[in-house]
Structure formats: structure tokens, C-alpha cells
Design an enzyme around this catalytic site. Structure first.
Site, PDB file in Angstrom:
ATOM      1  N   GLY A   1       0.829  -1.199   0.000  1.00  0.00           N
ATOM      2  CA  GLY A   1       0.000   0.000   0.000  1.00  0.00           C
ATOM      3  C   GLY A   1       0.856   1.237   0.000  1.00  0.00           C
ATOM      4  O   GLY A   1       2.032   1.194   0.368  1.00  0.00           O
TER       5      GLY A   1
ATOM      6  N   THR B   1      -0.863   4.312   4.537  1.00  0.00           N
ATOM      7  CA  THR B   1      -2.168   3.670   4.443  1.00  0.00           C
ATOM      8  C   THR B   1      -2.411   2.697   5.605  1.00  0.00           C
ATOM      9  O   THR B   1      -3.453   2.060   5.662  1.00  0.00           O
ATOM     10  CB  THR B   1      -2.346   2.905   3.117  1.00  0.00           C
ATOM     11  N   GLY B   2      -1.449   2.565   6.492  1.00  0.00           N
ATOM     12  CA  GLY B   2      -1.700   1.775   7.696  1.00  0.00           C
ATOM     13  C   GLY B   2      -1.094   0.388   7.697  1.00  0.00           C
ATOM     14  O   GLY B   2      -1.590  -0.491   8.397  1.00  0.00           O
ATOM     15  N   LYS B   3      -0.036   0.161   6.945  1.00  0.00           N
ATOM     16  CA  LYS B   3       0.573  -1.169   6.896  1.00  0.00           C
ATOM     17  C   LYS B   3       1.168  -1.547   8.255  1.00  0.00           C
ATOM     18  O   LYS B   3       0.874  -2.614   8.797  1.00  0.00           O
ATOM     19  CB  LYS B   3       1.665  -1.212   5.817  1.00  0.00           C
TER      20      LYS B   3
ATOM     21  N   GLU C   1      -6.331  32.883 -10.576  1.00  0.00           N
ATOM     22  CA  GLU C   1      -7.210  31.891  -9.932  1.00  0.00           C
ATOM     23  C   GLU C   1      -8.608  31.937 -10.537  1.00  0.00           C
ATOM     24  O   GLU C   1      -9.245  30.896 -10.703  1.00  0.00           O
ATOM     25  CB  GLU C   1      -7.278  32.125  -8.417  1.00  0.00           C
TER      26      GLU C   1
ATOM     27  N   HIS D   1      -8.571  29.760 -13.567  1.00  0.00           N
ATOM     28  CA  HIS D   1      -8.712  28.341 -13.256  1.00  0.00           C
ATOM     29  C   HIS D   1     -10.169  28.001 -12.957  1.00  0.00           C
ATOM     30  O   HIS D   1     -10.727  27.039 -13.484  1.00  0.00           O
ATOM     31  CB  HIS D   1      -7.909  27.987 -11.987  1.00  0.00           C
TER      32      HIS D   1
HETATM   33  P1  ADP Z   1       2.540   2.790   6.595  1.00  0.00           P
HETATM   34  O1  ADP Z   1       1.538   2.156   5.686  1.00  0.00           O
HETATM   35  O2  ADP Z   1       3.381   3.770   5.852  1.00  0.00           O
HETATM   36  O3  ADP Z   1       3.308   1.811   7.411  1.00  0.00           O
HETATM   37  P2  ADP Z   1       1.427   3.470   9.133  1.00  0.00           P
HETATM   38  O4  ADP Z   1       0.805   2.172   9.404  1.00  0.00           O
HETATM   39  O5  ADP Z   1       2.683   3.760   9.853  1.00  0.00           O
HETATM   40  O6  ADP Z   1       1.669   3.684   7.590  1.00  0.00           O
HETATM   41  O7  ADP Z   1       0.355   4.599   9.419  1.00  0.00           O
HETATM   42  C1  ADP Z   1       0.699   5.849   9.928  1.00  0.00           C
HETATM   43  C2  ADP Z   1      -0.371   6.368  10.832  1.00  0.00           C
HETATM   44  O8  ADP Z   1      -1.546   6.710  10.104  1.00  0.00           O
HETATM   45  C3  ADP Z   1      -0.825   5.354  11.848  1.00  0.00           C
HETATM   46  O9  ADP Z   1      -0.054   5.406  12.986  1.00  0.00           O
HETATM   47  C4  ADP Z   1      -2.255   5.786  12.131  1.00  0.00           C
HETATM   48  O10 ADP Z   1      -2.291   6.771  13.118  1.00  0.00           O
HETATM   49  C5  ADP Z   1      -2.706   6.402  10.827  1.00  0.00           C
HETATM   50  N1  ADP Z   1      -3.530   5.472  10.036  1.00  0.00           N
HETATM   51  C6  ADP Z   1      -3.204   4.979   8.820  1.00  0.00           C
HETATM   52  N2  ADP Z   1      -4.188   4.189   8.364  1.00  0.00           N
HETATM   53  C7  ADP Z   1      -5.138   4.147   9.303  1.00  0.00           C
HETATM   54  C8  ADP Z   1      -6.409   3.475   9.416  1.00  0.00           C
HETATM   55  N3  ADP Z   1      -6.894   2.698   8.445  1.00  0.00           N
HETATM   56  N4  ADP Z   1      -7.118   3.654  10.545  1.00  0.00           N
HETATM   57  C9  ADP Z   1      -6.643   4.437  11.529  1.00  0.00           C
HETATM   58  N5  ADP Z   1      -5.476   5.089  11.487  1.00  0.00           N
HETATM   59  C10 ADP Z   1      -4.723   4.960  10.386  1.00  0.00           C
HETATM   60 ZN    ZN Z   2      -2.411  28.227 -11.243  1.00  0.00          ZN
HETATM   61 MG    MG Z   3       5.272   1.598   7.810  1.00  0.00          MG
END
Ligand code: ADP
Ligand code: ZN
Ligand code: MG
Length: 588
Positions: A180, A184-186, A403, A406
Site C-alpha cells: 500500500g 495507508t496503515g501497513k 485563480e 482556473h
Molecule cells: P505505513 O503504511 O506507511 O506503514 P502506518 O501504518 O505507519 O503507515 O500509518 C501511519 C499512521 O496513520 C498510523 O499510525 C495511524 O495513526 C494512521 N492510520 C493509517 N491508516 C489508518 C487506518 N486505516 N485507521 C486508523 N489510522 C490509520
Molecule cells: Zn495556477
Molecule cells: Mg510503515
């Protein structure tokens, strides 16, 4: 010793002492070894030495001291003191030896530590998350990502009740790759698995495998797997696996051997464990395109879980999660904020919630309101407002027309997304900005949408040229964006008539090492592509110019309004634009 020599004492020779005794001047003599200390009848003191190895009485007799005179003197013999022996003989000889011994000891100890360190290099600093900890992450803290959660639930289930699956003849998956975009929360999801699985969860970042020393990466990999296997059933999480999992043999600039060895070791380890070893390897990356094919083949990371950017509902949920614990105003609509944040990742939204809280605190509010959140959206997107920046009237006017250009072009086109805000307050690097909201329900974008976007981008430039017969550097960022968009349109999506449906660019080529070696089109094609790109941009520009000229009245009205109010919200802009009763135009 120093002290005793400091007290000045008379030193007498043995003959002088004999004479003193004969003259009845001496009260007492104390003998300590060969040293004599005398006390005279007048209470004065003196020292002297007798002959070595001879009794004092014999000496005196030899010097002709009368026996009755000698008997008047109190003579006492003192043992040579032990302390004196120690200070005068033992310490001066042994102390240097002792000091040297200590130095050697320190040196040896240091050397031994160094040697011991060399042997622990191969140890990975793998971290164990034991279940049942206090502040552990749960699936409830991860919003959206339904499919990914489902997939991981299954994995956790495998580890908890392997029998159920083994009875069906199913094999336990070995590897799950989380893919991802950044934020995105990996990592978050992996942490949630750690919290939920109830089995030992080992975590390491792939970059930690690699050190300055060759061979360390492979040794650490072995160690990490060995540690995790010992604790099986268990999960081993390797974060940012692209740090070592890059395609072998394509890197440039050397230094790859170590990484390749590490990757080979990972491949071997994943093949190596027996089918009934209950160790599942979880890995995360945002660059699946650069991963080595061997890593992705079935039997290794045979499951790939894609974490999408959050859609509107997910964004609302994520905001709710991150606003939990912050005081928020009643009736605050997170939906509205979610609508305005297309393209925000989970991490962006977490940041947004935090910015809003900071903003509210700074202006002394008790609760976070919708206004704070909306203000923070733009701050996260474009940077902080720069109201204090001094702008000349002329510059303000140019920005307003730019602007307005645009906004007017966007509103005039059939396939364009609705304009959502126009502002001439500078933010970050932008002098002003026009926000439009892409309609998210359609994931696929069409050629006419791309062309409308391109035309809208050229709107600012066209307006400046029409009104001032001049251009400013303010449009340079627009031109860069236009060039990129046109390039994608022509060479990536095959949307131009001249070039046709051929994808000359693809995502993999953004990787430096491959772009150079794998450019899969000729110079002739490159020239054709460049030509077509400029044709597409030119056409968009001409369309924009046509709109700006033919609808000059509206352009003037919008820019006047902008100069007056600085910011036009969606409703205000729409009312103004619709008062002209223009028809929507289609792009060619
Ligand atoms: P990566 O995909 O780059 O590892 P992270 O898992 O570290 O990203 O996500 C960073 C932060 O974003 C998390 O600590 C959390 O606070 C927030 N976050 C990302 N996705 C979610 C989600 N689906 N639900 C809640 N918080 C999220
Ligand atoms: Zn412009
Ligand atoms: Mg990460």
C-alpha cells in the site's frame, strides 16, 4: 618521611654524641635500627647514627665514655617500625609494577570486549511483542481496510486453530505481503495483528538487516528466523522489505552484494522451514514493483494484501478514531471533512486531526470545531496560510485573475469536477489556489476528464495572458503539472490519437536502475511522444483561452469578488458563476 625531615633537628656525629654523654648533657637515647634520637637535659633534641651491627655500649666504650656517665643516660631500643619498612621499601618498588599491571589489565579487557562485540554482530535486534500488553493496537483502531483485515483474520485463525485447516488438507500460508501507499496503515495493521493474534509476534525492519559489514545481513536474517521459529506458532513481521527485497542484479552504484546476500538468505529461510512449522512471515512495502520476482512466487509471499487509499467512509472513520479523546464540538460533521479530503492517506488524516487540535488550542478554544478541521485540511494540503506576506496591489490583481481563470475554466467544462474553493491567500509556496473535488465514486478516469483537468490547469496562464498581455512566474508550477499530466495521457495511458494505445511508460520505470537500461522505445518514438505532448498541451491552452476570452465578463466578476473577499467558498462561487447562465462546454 617528608614530615620528619621538615622539623629541623640537629644531626650529631657519633664522636659528638660520645662527648655529650661524657659531659652529662644527654638525658635519654632511643635506638631504632641504626638511628639514634637523643633528648638532651635542656630538652632539646638531636639525631645521629651508630655504626651498623655494633652495640651502642661497645661503640661508646670504644670512644672512651665513662661507664658511670653512660649509666646516667636512659637508653631504650625501639623496634624498626613495620610501617616505615612498608613506606620506604615495599611501596616504591611495588607501586610502579602495580600501575603497569593495571594498565595491561584494562587493555586486555577492552580487547576482549571488542572481540565479543564482533561475534554479536550477526545477532538481529528483533523485537518481541508479547500478547496481553497494555497499550496494544487492536483491529478496532484500524478503520476501513475491510478486505485486508479479513485476510489477516484468517491468518491469525490459522495460527490459533491449525487443526481446522490441516484437516481439510489446506496448507498454512507462509508469507503475507502488505502492499500500500505510504501512510495507508501497513505498520498499524501489523501491530494490530500482534495485538489480536495471541501468538508471539516478532518485528524487525528490513533496513536493520544491513550493516557496514559484509555477511552481517545474512547472519541477522538467519538469527531472526531462528528466534521466531523457536517460538512457533509465531508471526515474524519484516517492515519496509523493499530495503533488501529489490530485484537482484539491477542496482546501480555498487554496494548491492550485501543486500542480495540478505535477500537470498530470506528466500532460503522461507523455503527452508518445514511445511508444518507454524511461522507466518508478514512483510510490508510500498514498492511492490521493485521486489524480486522470487520473493513473490507462491510458497513465499503467496498472499498479497492490498491496502487502498481510504475512501470517503473510511476517512470519516479514521477521523473519528483520531479525534477520540479530543474534546470536539457537538454536531460536528466529520462527513463534511471527509468529503473535502480526497487523496488523504490515513497518516494525513491522523496529522489533520492533530493539526486541528493544535489550532483550537492556539486560539484558546475549549473544543475542536469543524472550522478548525477544515482550516487544517488546507494547511496539511498546501502549507500554512501566509497572511503576513506583503503583496503589491498589482501582484494581488494578477493572482486574482489567475485563480479566476482556473475556476472559470473548470466551471465551464462538462467533465470537470466542481470547484470547491477559490482563494488568493497565499499558502506554502502557492500564491493562491483553486480547489476542486474529484468525484470519488468513479475510480476510473476517462480521457475527457484528463483533458478537462489539463484545460483547467492552463486556465490561469490563459487568463493572465488575456488580461495583462503578459505572464508571471506564478504559472510555472501549473505548466509543470500540465506537462506531467500530458505525458501520462500520451505515453502511459495511450489516450492520444497519434501515438495510439501503446504504453511507453510504466510504473516500474520510475526505478532509476531500470529506467536507463530498459527504455523500451526508440529515439524516433521519443520524438513523436514529445511532439504529441506539446500538441495536447497546446490544444488545452487554446481551449482555455477561448473560454477566458468569450466569458471575460465572468472572469472580471470573479476576480473582483476575489479581490474583495480573498476567499470564495463553493456556494458563493456557484451563485456568481450561474448568474451568467453559460452553457457547459465539451473538450475535444
Ligand atoms: P505505513 O503504511 O506507511 O506503514 P502506518 O501504518 O505507519 O503507515 O500509518 C501511519 C499512521 O496513520 C498510523 O499510525 C495511524 O495513526 C494512521 N492510520 C493509517 N491508516 C489508518 C487506518 N486505516 N485507521 C486508523 N489510522 C490509520
Ligand atoms: Zn495556477
Ligand atoms: Mg510503515
Amino acid at each position: 618521611m617528608l614530615f620528619s625531615t621538615m622539623v629541623e633537628q640537629k644531626k650529631l656525629s657519633i664522636s659528638e654524641i660520645a662527648a655529650a654523654v661524657n659531659a652529662s648533657q644527654v638525658k635519654s637515647i632511643e635506638i631504632s635500627g641504626s638511628n639514634l634520637s637523643l633528648t638532651m637535659k635542656d630538652e632539646s633534641e638531636a639525631t645521629g647514627r651508630k655504626e651498623e651491627g655494633e652495640a651502642l655500649s661497645t661503640t661508646f666504650r670504644n670512644y672512651g665514655v665513662a661507664p658511670e656517665r653512660l649509666s646516667e643516660v636512659v637508653i631504650s631500643v625501639k623496634d624498626e617500625s613495620g610501617a616505615r619498612f612498608l613506606w620506604e621499601i615495599v611501596v616504591p618498588t611495588l607501586l610502579p609494577l602495580l600501575v603497569m599491571g593495571l594498565i595491561f589489565w584494562f587493555l586486555f579487557r577492552q580487547a576482549r570486549q571488542g572481540a565479543a562485540q564482533a561475534f554479536t554482530f550477526g545477532r538481529s535486534n528483533i523485537r518481541l511483542f508479547a500478547g496481553g500488553e497494555k497499550d496494544q493496537t487492536t483491529f478496532a483502531e484500524v478503520a476501513g481496510l475491510k478486505e485486508a483485515k479479513q485476510e489477516l483474520f484468517e491468518v491469525v485463525d490459522f495460527l490459533k486453530n491449525p487443526k481446522k485447516f490441516l484437516d481439510m488438507g489446506a496448507k498454512i500460508p507462509r508469507g503475507v505481503l502488505l502492499v500500500g501507499a505510504p501512510g495507508t496503515g501497513k505498520t498499524l495493521l501489523a501491530r494490530a495483528v500482534a495485538g489480536e493474534s495471541g501468538v508471539p509476534f516478532f518485528s524487525i525492519s528490513a533496513s536493520e538487516f544491513v550493516e557496514m559489514f559484509v555477511g552481517v545481513g545474512a547472519a541477522r536474517t538467519r538469527d531472526a528466523f531462528a528466534t521466531a521459529k523457536k517460538a512457533a506458532p509465531a508471526i515474524l513481521f519484516i517492515d519496509e522489505i523493499d530495503a533488501v527485497g529489490r530485484q537482484r542484479g539491477v542496482g546501480m552504484g555498487g554496494g548491492n552484494d550485501e543486500r542480495e546476500q540478505t535477500l537470498n538468505q530470506i528466500l532460503t529461510e522461507m523455503d527452508g522451514f518445514e511445511r508444518d512449522t507454524q511461522l507466518i512471515v508478514l512483510a510490508a512495502t510500498n514498492r511492490p514493483d521493485v521486489l524480486d520476482a522470487a520473493l513473490l512466487r507462491p510458497g513465499r509471499f503467496d498472499r498479497r494484501v492490498v491496502l487502498d487509499m481510504p475512501d470517503m467512509n473510511d476517512r470519516e472513520e479514521i477521523l473519528a478514531i483520531h479525534l477520540k479523546g479530543k474534546p470536539i464540538e457537538e454536531g460536528l460533521s466529520l462527513r463534511k471533512v471527509a468529503i473535502r479530503t480526497p487523496g488523504f492517506s490515513g497518516a494525513d488524516l491522523a496529522n489533520l486531526a492533530n493539526e486541528a487540535a493544535i489550532l483550537a488550542a492556539r486560539i484558546g478554544k475549549q473544543k475542536v470545531s469543524e472550522v478548525d478541521l477544515l482550516e487544517s485540511v488546507e494547511k496539511v494540503m498546501l502549507g500554512p496560510e501566509r497572511k503576513g506576506r506583503i503583496i503589491s496591489d498589482k501582484e494581488r490583481k494578477v493572482t486574482a485573475y489567475h485563480e479566476a481563470g482556473h475556476a472559470l475554466v473548470a466551471a465551464s467544462l462538462e467533465n470537470s469536477d466542481p470547484v470547491h474553493k477559490v482563494s488568493i491567500v497565499s499558502r506554502g509556496f502557492a500564491g493562491g489556489y483553486t480547489l476542486k473535488l474529484p468525484n470519488e465514486e468513479n475510480r476510473l478516469r476517462t480521457r475527457s476528464q484528463f483533458l478537462s483537468d489539463l484545460t483547467m490547469i492552463m486556465g490561469g496562464y490563459a487568463a493572465e495572458e488575456t488580461v495583462f498581455s503578459d505572464m508571471s512566474t506564478g504559472a510555472s508550477n501549473d505548466l509543470k503539472k500540465a506537462a506531467m499530466l500530458a505525458r501520462d495521457l500520451v505515453a502511459r495511458y495511450g489516450m492520444s490519437e497519434k501515438i495510439g494505445p501503446v504504453a511507453y511508460l510504466n510504473d516500474e520505470m520510475t526505478f532509476l536502475g531500470r529506467e536507463i537500461s530498459d527504455k523500451n522505445y526508440s529515439e524516433a518514438s521519443a520524438a513523436k511522444i514529445d511532439e504529441e505532448i506539446s500538441v495536447v498541451i497546446k490544444r488545452a491552452y487554446e481551449m482555455a483561452k477561448k473560454i477566458v476570452i468569450s466569458r471575460r465578463k465572468a472572469l472580471d466578476a470573479i476576480s473582483q469578488e476575489l479581490l474583495k473577499k480573498e476567499v470564495l467558498e463553493e456556494g458563493e462561487f456557484r451563485n456568481l458563476y450561474e448568474s451568467f447562465k453559460f452553457k457547459k462546454l465539451a473538450v475535444a
